[in-house]
Design a protein around this motif. Structure first.
Motif, PDB file in Angstrom:
ATOM      1  N   VAL A 134       0.884  -1.167   0.000  1.00 14.65           N
ATOM      2  CA  VAL A 134       0.000   0.000   0.000  1.00 14.65           C
ATOM      3  C   VAL A 134       0.922   1.217   0.000  1.00 14.65           C
ATOM      4  O   VAL A 134       1.749   1.381   0.899  1.00 14.65           O
ATOM      5  CB  VAL A 134      -0.908   0.035   1.251  1.00 14.65           C
ATOM      6  CG1 VAL A 134      -1.763   1.306   1.244  1.00 14.65           C
ATOM      7  CG2 VAL A 134      -1.798  -1.203   1.307  1.00 14.65           C
ATOM      8  N   VAL A 135       0.805   2.040  -1.036  1.00 17.88           N
ATOM      9  CA  VAL A 135       1.656   3.227  -1.164  1.00 17.88           C
ATOM     10  C   VAL A 135       0.767   4.460  -1.052  1.00 17.88           C
ATOM     11  O   VAL A 135      -0.171   4.619  -1.826  1.00 17.88           O
ATOM     12  CB  VAL A 135       2.409   3.238  -2.513  1.00 17.88           C
ATOM     13  CG1 VAL A 135       3.349   4.443  -2.590  1.00 17.88           C
ATOM     14  CG2 VAL A 135       3.201   1.942  -2.706  1.00 17.88           C
ATOM     15  N   GLU A 136       1.060   5.310  -0.070  1.00 19.60           N
ATOM     16  CA  GLU A 136       0.225   6.508   0.099  1.00 19.60           C
ATOM     17  C   GLU A 136       0.993   7.772  -0.235  1.00 19.60           C
ATOM     18  O   GLU A 136       2.193   7.866   0.004  1.00 19.60           O
ATOM     19  CB  GLU A 136      -0.318   6.581   1.528  1.00 19.60           C
ATOM     20  CG  GLU A 136       0.763   6.665   2.593  1.00 19.60           C
ATOM     21  CD  GLU A 136       0.476   7.688   3.661  1.00 19.60           C
ATOM     22  OE1 GLU A 136       0.162   8.846   3.307  1.00 19.60           O
ATOM     23  OE2 GLU A 136       0.608   7.341   4.840  1.00 19.60           O
ATOM     24  N   GLY A 137       0.279   8.728  -0.848  1.00 22.31           N
ATOM     25  CA  GLY A 137       0.938   9.976  -1.213  1.00 22.31           C
ATOM     26  C   GLY A 137      -0.020  10.946  -1.864  1.00 22.31           C
ATOM     27  O   GLY A 137      -1.199  11.005  -1.522  1.00 22.31           O
ATOM     28  N   ARG A 138       0.506  11.707  -2.820  1.00 25.97           N
ATOM     29  CA  ARG A 138      -0.305  12.708  -3.513  1.00 25.97           C
ATOM     30  C   ARG A 138      -0.336  12.488  -5.018  1.00 25.97           C
ATOM     31  O   ARG A 138      -1.207  12.992  -5.705  1.00 25.97           O
ATOM     32  CB  ARG A 138       0.245  14.113  -3.206  1.00 25.97           C
ATOM     33  CG  ARG A 138      -0.132  14.627  -1.834  1.00 25.97           C
ATOM     34  CD  ARG A 138       0.660  15.878  -1.501  1.00 25.97           C
ATOM     35  NE  ARG A 138       0.084  16.608  -0.385  1.00 25.97           N
ATOM     36  CZ  ARG A 138       0.116  16.219   0.883  1.00 25.97           C
ATOM     37  NH1 ARG A 138       0.692  15.075   1.191  1.00 25.97           N
ATOM     38  NH2 ARG A 138      -0.428  16.944   1.833  1.00 25.97           N
ATOM     39  N   ASP A 139       0.654  11.741  -5.530  1.00 27.15           N
ATOM     40  CA  ASP A 139       0.720  11.542  -6.988  1.00 27.15           C
ATOM     41  C   ASP A 139       1.028  10.082  -7.335  1.00 27.15           C
ATOM     42  O   ASP A 139       1.601   9.789  -8.361  1.00 27.15           O
ATOM     43  CB  ASP A 139       1.804  12.447  -7.593  1.00 27.15           C
ATOM     44  CG  ASP A 139       3.214  12.066  -7.129  1.00 27.15           C
ATOM     45  OD1 ASP A 139       3.339  11.413  -6.063  1.00 27.15           O
ATOM     46  OD2 ASP A 139       4.189  12.415  -7.816  1.00 27.15           O
ATOM     47  N   ILE A 140       0.607   9.162  -6.450  1.00 27.58           N
ATOM     48  CA  ILE A 140       0.960   7.749  -6.656  1.00 27.58           C
ATOM     49  C   ILE A 140       0.186   7.165  -7.845  1.00 27.58           C
ATOM     50  O   ILE A 140       0.767   6.598  -8.764  1.00 27.58           O
ATOM     51  CB  ILE A 140       0.704   6.908  -5.389  1.00 27.58           C
ATOM     52  CG1 ILE A 140       1.331   7.567  -4.154  1.00 27.58           C
ATOM     53  CG2 ILE A 140       1.248   5.485  -5.575  1.00 27.58           C
ATOM     54  CD1 ILE A 140       2.800   7.896  -4.270  1.00 27.58           C
ATOM     55  N   GLY A 141      -1.137   7.334  -7.828  1.00 32.73           N
ATOM     56  CA  GLY A 141      -1.960   6.768  -8.906  1.00 32.73           C
ATOM     57  C   GLY A 141      -1.762   7.451 -10.245  1.00 32.73           C
ATOM     58  O   GLY A 141      -1.960   6.843 -11.298  1.00 32.73           O
ATOM     59  N   THR A 142      -1.342   8.726 -10.224  1.00 34.58           N
ATOM     60  CA  THR A 142      -1.185   9.471 -11.480  1.00 34.58           C
ATOM     61  C   THR A 142       0.216   9.365 -12.065  1.00 34.58           C
ATOM     62  O   THR A 142       0.387   9.265 -13.273  1.00 34.58           O
ATOM     63  CB  THR A 142      -1.495  10.966 -11.267  1.00 34.58           C
ATOM     64  OG1 THR A 142      -0.737  11.440 -10.154  1.00 34.58           O
ATOM     65  CG2 THR A 142      -2.976  11.199 -11.026  1.00 34.58           C
ATOM     66  N   THR A 143       1.239   9.377 -11.206  1.00 31.18           N
ATOM     67  CA  THR A 143       2.618   9.484 -11.696  1.00 31.18           C
ATOM     68  C   THR A 143       3.527   8.334 -11.285  1.00 31.18           C
ATOM     69  O   THR A 143       4.209   7.739 -12.107  1.00 31.18           O
ATOM     70  CB  THR A 143       3.257  10.800 -11.193  1.00 31.18           C
ATOM     71  OG1 THR A 143       2.449  11.896 -11.635  1.00 31.18           O
ATOM     72  CG2 THR A 143       4.677  10.970 -11.725  1.00 31.18           C
ATOM     73  N   VAL A 144       3.546   8.033  -9.980  1.00 32.18           N
ATOM     74  CA  VAL A 144       4.514   7.054  -9.475  1.00 32.18           C
ATOM     75  C   VAL A 144       4.168   5.642  -9.919  1.00 32.18           C
ATOM     76  O   VAL A 144       5.011   4.916 -10.461  1.00 32.18           O
ATOM     77  CB  VAL A 144       4.611   7.122  -7.928  1.00 32.18           C
ATOM     78  CG1 VAL A 144       5.618   6.094  -7.411  1.00 32.18           C
ATOM     79  CG2 VAL A 144       5.011   8.523  -7.482  1.00 32.18           C
ATOM     80  N   LEU A 145       2.926   5.229  -9.694  1.00 33.69           N
ATOM     81  CA  LEU A 145       2.492   3.872 -10.031  1.00 33.69           C
ATOM     82  C   LEU A 145       1.195   3.916 -10.842  1.00 33.69           C
ATOM     83  O   LEU A 145       0.134   3.480 -10.383  1.00 33.69           O
ATOM     84  CB  LEU A 145       2.282   3.046  -8.747  1.00 33.69           C
ATOM     85  CG  LEU A 145       3.517   2.893  -7.848  1.00 33.69           C
ATOM     86  CD1 LEU A 145       3.121   2.329  -6.491  1.00 33.69           C
ATOM     87  CD2 LEU A 145       4.569   2.010  -8.517  1.00 33.69           C
ATOM     88  N   PRO A 146       1.273   4.440 -12.075  1.00 33.86           N
ATOM     89  CA  PRO A 146       0.045   4.577 -12.874  1.00 33.86           C
ATOM     90  C   PRO A 146      -0.603   3.236 -13.209  1.00 33.86           C
ATOM     91  O   PRO A 146      -1.778   3.180 -13.553  1.00 33.86           O
ATOM     92  CB  PRO A 146       0.509   5.307 -14.136  1.00 33.86           C
ATOM     93  CG  PRO A 146       1.990   5.104 -14.192  1.00 33.86           C
ATOM     94  CD  PRO A 146       2.455   4.960 -12.781  1.00 33.86           C
TER      95      PRO A 146
END
Length: 230
Positions: A134-146
């Motif tokens: 589980v990776v939490e942040g602000r741009d995970i779904g858009t940039t880090v782990l699309p």
């Protein structure tokens, strides 16, 4: 087999959203419940900010920040029951939560060289998580782990977020906290590199009226459905 047994397929879960939405508490609990690794990406940006402050880097100068972005060695422990973070071998779990670091993290994390360095770290941790993460942040779904298996975007009203955040920060003023959150949102949402944004294929969960237990239950259900359907 029961949920969380070794036969369960590994799953990568991205949980994004602004601060004060219950992101960290939810992510840690979901990871622990499902036997997944956990990564707080905000802590990594705080860690590099702490290093910059400690080393007297001029945070008004993006070029100065970019020039040293590759220097500190940042290591994140991904056990949800006891996540750790070190910079050059120093445990920084406490100092990265100070108001000084909090007030400067947006400026540092807006620098493209910082984001690419930290994004690289995040991707390698996700790739190495055998059971899933589980990776939490602000741009995970858009940039880090699309290509994450499941993307969740947590939201809440500014008032609810300020009340939660001031509860976490001893003696904090709710009004001042609300203003700081709104300012931080504006900075994070408007930065050119990887702004705070909801991925088009993310499931949005508004946590304003929900207890933490309800949010956790909701996210666990979404992950289990995703694992079952894979």
């Amino acid at each position: 087999m029961e949920n969380g047994a070794p036969t369960a397929k590994s799953v990568i879960v991205a949980i994004d959203g602004p601060s004060g939405t219950g992101k960290s508490s939810t992510s840690k609990a979901v990871a622990a419940q499902l036997g997944l690794s956990y990564l707080d990406t905000g802590a990594q940006y705080r860690a590099i900010t702490w290093w910059m402050v400690s080393n007297g880097i001029d945070l008004e100068d993006p070029t100065a920040i970019a020039a040293v972005a590759g220097k500190p060695e940042i290591i994140s422990g991904t056990d949800p029951s006891a996540p750790t973070i070190t910079v050059d071998g120093v445990d920084v779990a406490a100092p990265i939560r100070t108001q000084d670091v909090t007030s400067k993290v947006s400026a540092v994390s807006a620098v493209p060289e910082v984001r690419s360095r930290i994004t690289e770290l995040q991707r390698s941790l996700a790739a190495g998580a055998e059971q899933g993460i589980v990776v939490e942040g602000r741009d995970i779904g858009t940039t880090v782990l699309p290509d994450a298996d499941l993307k969740i975007f947590l939201t809440a009203s500014p008032e609810a977020r300020a009340a939660r955040r001031s509860g976490e920060l001893k003696n904090a003023d709710v009004h001042a906290t609300r203003e700081a959150l709104i300012k931080r949102d504006a900075a994070d949402s408007s930065r050119k590199t990887s702004p705070l944004a909801k991925a088009g294929d993310a499931v949005e969960v508004d946590t304003t009226e929900l207890t933490l237990a309800q949010v956790i239950e909701c996210v666990v259900t979404l992950v289990e459905e995703k694992r079952a359907g894979k």
